[in-house]
Design an enzyme around this catalytic site. Structure first.
Site, PDB file in Angstrom:
ATOM      1  N   CYS A 145       0.448   0.717  -1.807  1.00 44.58           N
ATOM      2  CA  CYS A 145       0.359   0.177  -3.166  1.00 44.58           C
ATOM      3  C   CYS A 145       1.665   0.151  -3.645  1.00 44.58           C
ATOM      4  O   CYS A 145       2.787  -0.564  -3.276  1.00 44.58           O
ATOM      5  CB  CYS A 145      -0.567   0.531  -3.980  1.00 44.58           C
TER       6      CYS A 145
ATOM      7  N   HIS B 169      -5.428  -0.033  -0.778  1.00 44.48           N
ATOM      8  CA  HIS B 169      -5.566   1.301  -0.567  1.00 44.48           C
ATOM      9  C   HIS B 169      -6.303   1.577   0.610  1.00 44.48           C
ATOM     10  O   HIS B 169      -7.435   1.594   0.444  1.00 44.48           O
ATOM     11  CB  HIS B 169      -6.316   1.721  -1.775  1.00 44.48           C
TER      12      HIS B 169
ATOM     13  N   GLU C 142      -6.838   4.304   2.123  1.00 39.29           N
ATOM     14  CA  GLU C 142      -7.441   5.509   1.927  1.00 39.29           C
ATOM     15  C   GLU C 142      -8.862   5.611   1.478  1.00 39.29           C
ATOM     16  O   GLU C 142      -9.627   6.487   1.777  1.00 39.29           O
ATOM     17  CB  GLU C 142      -6.569   6.466   1.216  1.00 39.29           C
TER      18      GLU C 142
HETATM   19  N1  GLN Z   1       1.908   0.273 -10.545  1.00 33.30           N
HETATM   20  C1  GLN Z   1       1.754  -0.824  -9.362  1.00 33.30           C
HETATM   21  C2  GLN Z   1       1.013  -2.187  -9.809  1.00 33.30           C
HETATM   22  O1  GLN Z   1      -0.001  -2.130 -10.838  1.00 33.30           O
HETATM   23  C3  GLN Z   1       1.057  -0.330  -8.316  1.00 33.30           C
HETATM   24  C4  GLN Z   1      -0.534   0.236  -8.341  1.00 33.30           C
HETATM   25  C5  GLN Z   1      -0.756   1.460  -7.627  1.00 33.30           C
HETATM   26  O2  GLN Z   1      -0.015   1.722  -6.558  1.00 33.30           O
HETATM   27  N2  GLN Z   1      -2.141   1.487  -7.503  1.00 33.30           N
HETATM   28  O3  GLN Z   1       0.830  -3.121  -9.382  1.00 33.30           O
END
Ligand code: GLN
Length: 535
Positions: A384, A510, A512
């Protein structure tokens, strides 16, 4: 067994952090291993509608379900133990309960009545508990009540349990998790806090049927009898829960203590056979007998509280076991990394994972770590924000766009290689408005991602607002970055990778959240393998 859904409540006494989530998941595992269908639900007594707006320092990671619910991290344990997906219905907070009661009141649904904690809030709680039962999918619903008995905020939940115990009779049982502190000076386990905690429950009208007692030392039969006598439970219903070296050991401990057997008995079910835990035990064997160890760095900004990256750490445990390897995670604060010290700080690591996150703090350290991994052929995995940082790093250092950034960190950048989607631009409410939950991802042929997934498509869970800015696609492609995973409907970039590197993968989603003991996530498995193979 009878047609009726059975309800099991798990409350906690004496202190918080005794591991109600793990005990619930372990009992669920044992019931599942006996062939029953089970799900687990967590009721959280705080007023946030969901934990999505909480800083990870408050309650650890926010876990995201397939249907895009932002939930308590215990749901991650439920999925990892059971390999069964959860949903919004599996996590309810006081905020959500009140929100729906207040909405009903505004719609006039209470027909002029005074709306009160009892019965309106408790009815709403009871409905949420029974909702999962009504799906007809499960024979057992285990409901974990967050907080500790005696907390003001968990009172309505305990009251709902009291009412349900009365209504459901034999279809309901209550397990109370307590602590037996050990006094080293007298060499004794003390039962008084447990007695008091059960007395408190009794004041609220709830007699627990089973006591699970956390203890640092074995509980002898005298203590078991004493607890049974003072707390009105059978001696068999006093269950010892010793500290385990890994949470995955707990189902086996509970099997030995026959928590499943006593629970079934309390619910009027004839107990036959034993739980089929062979596969689980195979995993445990591999976990306890690794053939090697590999050092992987986890670069994040919430590293002081390891619960902030719970699902990532657990994914490494699953992926390590498959690879007959112990993954030794080094938690590195991204704020501590600079151009000058990065080489020294990341020395010896066989893999570098850059974690998800929000906001500017620690960003430059993450970018330094990625530059180091890219230039030194260290296996890299960005999740992410970790992927977004890899895109920024590449833009700055390979494409030469010196001020490249995400608009999240620098709204004025002239090269927003990570930017907000049009749909996100006018959003004013923070809660539940990100790109959340499962989305499909097309995997491009002749890429590492395609090879790892061994498939043309997958679905993965998301939780972010910002995206790869497709205006820059041609430039990245020309310079050798592969866009190996694409959302087939929106054309959004979901996976990036580099050709001339042993393992360099960034994912916008994600992975995970989907790794379980039974099905370790292929990306983690491949990343650990790459780390093992690194010279
Ligand atoms: N802050 C970033 C976004 O909002 C990544 C979010 C995250 O890592 N879950 O796109």
């Amino acid at each position: 067994m009878s047609q009726n859904t059975k309800y099991i409540f798990v409350t906690g006494g004496v202190t918080s952090s005794l591991g109600k989530g793990i005990i619930s998941a372990s009992l669920a595992k044992l019931l599942q291993a006996r062939g029953y269908t089970v799900t687990i639900q967590k009721l959280d007594p705080y007023i946030n509608v969901d934990p999505g707006t909480l800083n990870p320092y408050e309650h650890g990671e926010c876990y995201v379900t397939e249907d895009g619910a932002e939930t308590d991290l215990d749901l991650g344990h439920y999925e990892r133990f059971l390999n069964v997906k959860t949903s919004q219905a599996n996590n309810v907070t006081t905020g959500r309960i009140y929100q729906s009661v207040i909405e009903k009141e505004r719609r006039g649904e209470y027909l002029g009545k005074t709306v009160q904690v009892i019965p309106h809030i408790t009815d709403e709680i009871k409905n949420r508990i029974k909702l999962l039962g009504k799906t007809g999918q499960y024979q057992f619903i285990i409901t974990e009540i967050g907080g500790t008995v005696g907390d003001i905020e968990s009172l309505p939940y305990i009251e709902a349990v009291r009412q349900l115990k009365w209504e459901l009779g034999n279809d309901c049982t209550v397990i109370h998790l307590t602590l037996l502190p050990y006094l080293s000076t007298s060499g004794e386990l003390k039962t008084k806090p447990t007695q008091h905690s059960v007395k408190l429950l009794l004041e609220y009208g709830v007699q627990p049927d089973i006591l699970v007692c956390r203890a640092e030392h074995a509980i002898n039969s005298d203590i078991r009898r004493k607890i049974a006598l003072f707390c009105n439970v059978e001696v068999d219903a006093v269950i010892e829960a010793l500290d385990a070296s890994t949470i995955y050991e707990v189902p086996v401990f509970m099997e030995k203590e026959e928590l499943d057997v006593i629970t079934l008995k309390k619910l009027g079910i004839t107990v036959e056979g034993v739980p089929q835990l062979e596969k689980w035990k195979e995993f445990l064997f591999k976990f306890h007998n690794p053939k090697q160890e590999v050092n992987i760095g986890l670069i994040g900004k919430y590293v002081e509280l390891k619960d902030s990256y719970k699902s990532i750490a657990e994914s490494f445990i699953h992926a390590g076991a498959v690879n007959d390897c112990k993954v030794k995670l080094h938690w590195i604060h991204s704020e501590s990394l600079t151009d000058e010290n990065v080489k020294e700080k990341l020395k010896g690591l066989k893999g570098i994972l850059v974690a998800p996150g929000f906001g500017n703090r620690g960003i430059e350290g993450k970018i330094e770590a990625i530059k180091f991994a890219r230039e030194n052929n260290v296996p890299f995995f960005g999740i992410c924000l970790g992927m977004q940082c890899a895109v920024i790093e590449f833009a700055r250092n390979v494409l030469g766009l010196k001020d490249a950034h995400s608009r999240e960190m620098n709204p004025a950048t002239s090269n927003p290689v990570i930017d907000l989607l049009e749909a996100q631009k006018n959003i004013s409410h923070m809660g539940g408005t990100m790109r959340l939950g499962a989305y499909p991802c097309r995997l491009e042929e002749n890429t590492l991602a395609h090879k790892i997934y061994n498939s043309n498509e997958t679905t993965e869970r998301h939780r972010h607002r910002y995206e790869f800015n497709n205006e820059y696609l041609p430039k990245f492609r020309e310079a050798g970055m592969k866009l190996s995973g694409i959302n087939p409907d929106a054309g959004l970039v979901e996976i990036i990778e580099l050709n001339d590197h042993p393992f360099f993968i960034g994912v916008q989603f994600h992975p995970e959240y989907k790794s379980t003991v039974e099905k370790p996530h292929p990306l983690f498995v491949a990343f650990v393998k790459a780390a093992i193979d690194k010279k």
